[in-house]
Design a protein around this motif. Sequence first.
Motif, PDB file in Angstrom:
ATOM      1  N   THR A  11       3.285  17.188  17.719  1.00  0.00           N
ATOM      2  CA  THR A  11       4.055  16.218  18.504  1.00  0.00           C
ATOM      3  C   THR A  11       5.320  16.855  19.061  1.00  0.00           C
ATOM      4  O   THR A  11       5.668  16.649  20.225  1.00  0.00           O
ATOM      5  N   GLY A  12       6.003  17.637  18.225  1.00  0.00           N
ATOM      6  CA  GLY A  12       7.283  18.198  18.648  1.00  0.00           C
ATOM      7  C   GLY A  12       7.176  19.322  19.654  1.00  0.00           C
ATOM      8  O   GLY A  12       7.991  19.413  20.572  1.00  0.00           O
ATOM      9  N   PHE A  13       6.170  20.176  19.512  1.00  0.00           N
ATOM     10  CA  PHE A  13       6.093  21.369  20.355  1.00  0.00           C
ATOM     11  C   PHE A  13       5.111  21.239  21.522  1.00  0.00           C
ATOM     12  O   PHE A  13       5.126  22.081  22.419  1.00  0.00           O
ATOM     13  N   TRP A  14       4.280  20.201  21.513  1.00  0.00           N
ATOM     14  CA  TRP A  14       3.313  20.057  22.600  1.00  0.00           C
ATOM     15  C   TRP A  14       3.424  18.696  23.286  1.00  0.00           C
ATOM     16  O   TRP A  14       3.656  18.607  24.489  1.00  0.00           O
ATOM     17  N   ILE A  15       3.286  17.628  22.524  1.00  0.00           N
ATOM     18  CA  ILE A  15       3.179  16.299  23.135  1.00  0.00           C
ATOM     19  C   ILE A  15       4.492  15.856  23.770  1.00  0.00           C
ATOM     20  O   ILE A  15       4.520  15.447  24.933  1.00  0.00           O
ATOM     21  N   MET A  16       5.613  15.914  23.013  1.00  0.00           N
ATOM     22  CA  MET A  16       6.870  15.383  23.530  1.00  0.00           C
ATOM     23  C   MET A  16       7.424  16.188  24.712  1.00  0.00           C
ATOM     24  O   MET A  16       7.913  15.584  25.684  1.00  0.00           O
ATOM     25  N   PRO A  17       7.379  17.530  24.717  1.00  0.00           N
ATOM     26  CA  PRO A  17       7.820  18.230  25.927  1.00  0.00           C
ATOM     27  C   PRO A  17       7.007  17.836  27.159  1.00  0.00           C
ATOM     28  O   PRO A  17       7.559  17.670  28.250  1.00  0.00           O
ATOM     29  N   LEU A  18       5.696  17.663  26.990  1.00  0.00           N
ATOM     30  CA  LEU A  18       4.869  17.246  28.127  1.00  0.00           C
ATOM     31  C   LEU A  18       5.150  15.801  28.514  1.00  0.00           C
ATOM     32  O   LEU A  18       5.061  15.439  29.696  1.00  0.00           O
ATOM     33  N   ALA A  19       5.514  14.966  27.535  1.00  0.00           N
ATOM     34  CA  ALA A  19       5.878  13.582  27.848  1.00  0.00           C
ATOM     35  C   ALA A  19       7.136  13.539  28.713  1.00  0.00           C
ATOM     36  O   ALA A  19       7.208  12.787  29.700  1.00  0.00           O
TER      37      ALA A  19
ATOM     38  N   ARG B  18       0.841  -1.195   0.000  1.00  0.00           N
ATOM     39  CA  ARG B  18       0.000   0.000   0.000  1.00  0.00           C
ATOM     40  C   ARG B  18       0.876   1.244   0.000  1.00  0.00           C
ATOM     41  O   ARG B  18       2.023   1.229   0.458  1.00  0.00           O
ATOM     42  N   LEU B  19       0.318   2.327  -0.513  1.00  0.00           N
ATOM     43  CA  LEU B  19       0.961   3.630  -0.487  1.00  0.00           C
ATOM     44  C   LEU B  19      -0.042   4.650   0.040  1.00  0.00           C
ATOM     45  O   LEU B  19      -1.225   4.595  -0.300  1.00  0.00           O
ATOM     46  N   THR B  20       0.432   5.555   0.875  1.00  0.00           N
ATOM     47  CA  THR B  20      -0.429   6.624   1.391  1.00  0.00           C
ATOM     48  C   THR B  20      -0.129   7.904   0.617  1.00  0.00           C
ATOM     49  O   THR B  20       1.031   8.265   0.423  1.00  0.00           O
ATOM     50  N   LEU B  21      -1.183   8.577   0.173  1.00  0.00           N
ATOM     51  CA  LEU B  21      -1.020   9.732  -0.703  1.00  0.00           C
ATOM     52  C   LEU B  21      -1.025  11.063   0.032  1.00  0.00           C
ATOM     53  O   LEU B  21      -0.544  12.065  -0.506  1.00  0.00           O
ATOM     54  N   TYR B  22      -1.596  11.103   1.234  1.00  0.00           N
ATOM     55  CA  TYR B  22      -1.747  12.385   1.918  1.00  0.00           C
ATOM     56  C   TYR B  22      -0.862  12.477   3.165  1.00  0.00           C
ATOM     57  O   TYR B  22      -1.174  13.217   4.096  1.00  0.00           O
ATOM     58  N   GLY B  23       0.234  11.725   3.168  1.00  0.00           N
ATOM     59  CA  GLY B  23       1.122  11.747   4.323  1.00  0.00           C
ATOM     60  C   GLY B  23       1.728  13.110   4.578  1.00  0.00           C
ATOM     61  O   GLY B  23       1.951  13.493   5.731  1.00  0.00           O
ATOM     62  N   ILE B  24       2.006  13.863   3.505  1.00  0.00           N
ATOM     63  CA  ILE B  24       2.609  15.193   3.683  1.00  0.00           C
ATOM     64  C   ILE B  24       1.661  16.100   4.450  1.00  0.00           C
ATOM     65  O   ILE B  24       2.048  16.779   5.413  1.00  0.00           O
ATOM     66  N   ALA B  25       0.387  16.107   4.049  1.00  0.00           N
ATOM     67  CA  ALA B  25      -0.593  16.953   4.736  1.00  0.00           C
ATOM     68  C   ALA B  25      -0.766  16.534   6.184  1.00  0.00           C
ATOM     69  O   ALA B  25      -0.800  17.380   7.096  1.00  0.00           O
ATOM     70  N   ALA B  26      -0.861  15.224   6.433  1.00  0.00           N
ATOM     71  CA  ALA B  26      -1.042  14.746   7.804  1.00  0.00           C
ATOM     72  C   ALA B  26       0.163  15.081   8.665  1.00  0.00           C
ATOM     73  O   ALA B  26       0.019  15.507   9.823  1.00  0.00           O
ATOM     74  N   ASN B  27       1.371  14.915   8.121  1.00  0.00           N
ATOM     75  CA  ASN B  27       2.573  15.202   8.897  1.00  0.00           C
ATOM     76  C   ASN B  27       2.744  16.688   9.153  1.00  0.00           C
ATOM     77  O   ASN B  27       3.268  17.082  10.205  1.00  0.00           O
ATOM     78  N   MET B  28       2.317  17.529   8.231  1.00  0.00           N
ATOM     79  CA  MET B  28       2.403  18.975   8.459  1.00  0.00           C
ATOM     80  C   MET B  28       1.556  19.402   9.650  1.00  0.00           C
ATOM     81  O   MET B  28       1.879  20.379  10.336  1.00  0.00           O
ATOM     82  N   LEU B  29       0.484  18.659   9.914  1.00  0.00           N
ATOM     83  CA  LEU B  29      -0.373  18.982  11.053  1.00  0.00           C
ATOM     84  C   LEU B  29       0.085  18.280  12.328  1.00  0.00           C
ATOM     85  O   LEU B  29       0.087  18.876  13.409  1.00  0.00           O
TER      86      LEU B  29
END
Length: 763
Positions: A466-474, A450-461
């Motif tokens: 994850t980097g600025f909110w979730i991981m610092p709180l983790a 399988r290939l995912t076509l909208y990974g760029i859009a999902a990762n941009m969000l």
Amino acid sequence: MAGSFPERFEEFIATQRPNWPGWAAVALGSGIAIYFGLAEEPPLWLGPGIAAALFLATMAMRRQPLALLVLAGLLAATIGFSAACLRTELVKAPQLSRSLYRADVTGRVIEVELYPGSFRVTLDHLAISSEKAGALADDALPERVRIKLAKATEPIQIGDWVKLTADLQPPAPPAAPHAFDFRRQAYFERLGGVGFSLQPAIKVEGRDVGISPLAGLLDWLDASRLTIGRRIQAELPGATGAMAMALIVGNQTALRADDVKAMRDSGLAHLTSISGLHIGLAAGIFFFGLRAILALVPPVALRYDIKKWAAVLALAGAFFYAGLAGMPVPTQRALVMTGVFFCAILLDRSPISMRVIAFAAIVVLLIAPDALVGASFQMSFAAVLGLIRVFDGGRTQFAALRRVGRDAPDLMGRILGMFECGALWLGTLMLTSLIASLMTAPYAAYHFDRLTLYGIAANMLAVPLTGFWIMPLAVLALVAMPFGLEHWPLAAMGWGCDLVIAIAHWVAGWPGAVVLVPAMPVAGLLLTSFGLVWLCLIVGRFKWLGLAFFALGCLTPLSQRSPDILAFASGQSSRLVAVLGDDGQYRFSSMRAGKIPAETWLRRNAQAKRLPFPKQMAAAPELNSHQRRLDAVHAAALPGEGSCNADWCRFDTRMGFVAVVLTEAGTEAACHTARLVISLEPVEGFCPSAERVIDFFDMWRHGTHAISIEGDGSFRVTRANDTGNRPWTMRRFPKTAQPQGEAAPEPADVSTGASGQSDDPES
């Protein structure tokens, strides 16, 4: 004058000198790949013997540069081959040869995996016995078994000794020829059986087994991971807590099936695997946080190099975080690269180069050569290789972009510069997602079809969240947990986890989010891999030749033809036949049986869902004693691709009639009708019309049978279990040696067989 060809070739080789370590890693991996591609297990002395001869030849040719490079590459490949042989010998342990029902199992808990509503344990130091087979002898006793537990009456901790009654099965063979082989993965995990318990586990008094200091440290890390996971579940129940556990301790088994599918289809599955993003963020948070704290102490900040102090402490924090995650392959790669990064800071060197990823690959491959054939290793290193190639190669251009607007003399210029910096950050994020998606696409096609076509859009969000909110709180939650203060950090982290899950479901629901692709052959994987490596490692204009190899590899699925018939049988509830129709879609004998084989067959055929056999008809051909002639059957044929009744089905194919026997009552009619008979029941008598009979015991003994019908009417049968004579291949009993009074083995539960591991393509 341009010079002779040898001179130009030597000049070309000299220009590649900066990436020689990368080619050494490629040569090492090539030797490992050759080892795993063999049909027979080589003798242990073969690799070291060839390596010794090559070393002597290398020393003898050390004054001939080209010959020296060739011999050095062959030597690196031989070292990889030898490392794989040695690893196979070191992890050697028995695997179950048949299913055991209602077996009494006693062992020590070394791993606990939390599931929605249940959990799974891995046991070692085993004692296993069953009423039919008796107690297993030491030479047949697995080193480890993995069992999904019934509802527990009391919490189970790492190091507990438990006793339970369970159904155990050997590790599952491939569900189709050339598909993922869970037996090989289980062998290198020293896993000899899987199953599920029939009653709650009971804690018992253990025995002294002499735990080594290293094993004790690993047990402590596993126990810490379990404790942290349970405290997260207590604070964040449901899907939120499952996502938090995946991000903090790498436990993906607690995720709900629909969330796993959404993360995969949206291109966000990498967020749930502790890899470079998580290790890098955690180490960066430790580094900058500790440096800021040390800067608040003037006597320390003014007298010592606090940057290097923070680097050492951040590296220790990264090691602890990786240990909590269980050290999967992406985590190992990220940890090695993080270690090199901080060592470069300590030595005042540049931490980003091809040498870093080459060093990481060599370390991982020498420690665990079997990682090479896994999806985690291939996708992780491919993504990082592409990112380093682009960002390291374009370092000057990116530096120039970062300076735009920084030195503007007026306020408006600085404001515009801030917008330009934001646009640069957004563009960098898009470029990163694009590069990672392109580099990992062939491996997603090979392992997951399988290939995912909208990974760029999902990762941009999701990645900035994850980097600025979730991981610092983790990280804050982990620091606060020993003091019992994790409630507020986890609650705030949960908001971010819920948003990531919502993004995954939203993007996965877009039209065309997933494209199913037919199974890629091994040749396609090798061609695309060589093309990407050539493109990233070669210096100069010849690097563009890699695109040709990559394109050829991407076209190889078009040369593949799905088997015309697939047949699988293992126990009463898992018997399945699929027949390929004129539209290229499989029709199945059952819409429920054989979950794992059916999912594998569908995925490898780029098919979304099961379609049923032709509708059962009362007028389907049934023979009496006066109709046992092939021409009479032709006269009774029904229109369409095939016809069925409750007992058997008949299909008119290029090779003639093929019969599928569903119940024992259909055997006689099928045996006087078809050229090929596939029976989900044992066939003991003679079949007059059949050139070949494939019955239940053939499928139980040799795994899935794939039948390909050629254009001239001949047919070819490929068996899934025919993977050579290797230590992880399973030997079944002959048809006449079925244990007295013991039924054929039932299939493993989906959660205890080939699924549930982050590196398992069958999950």
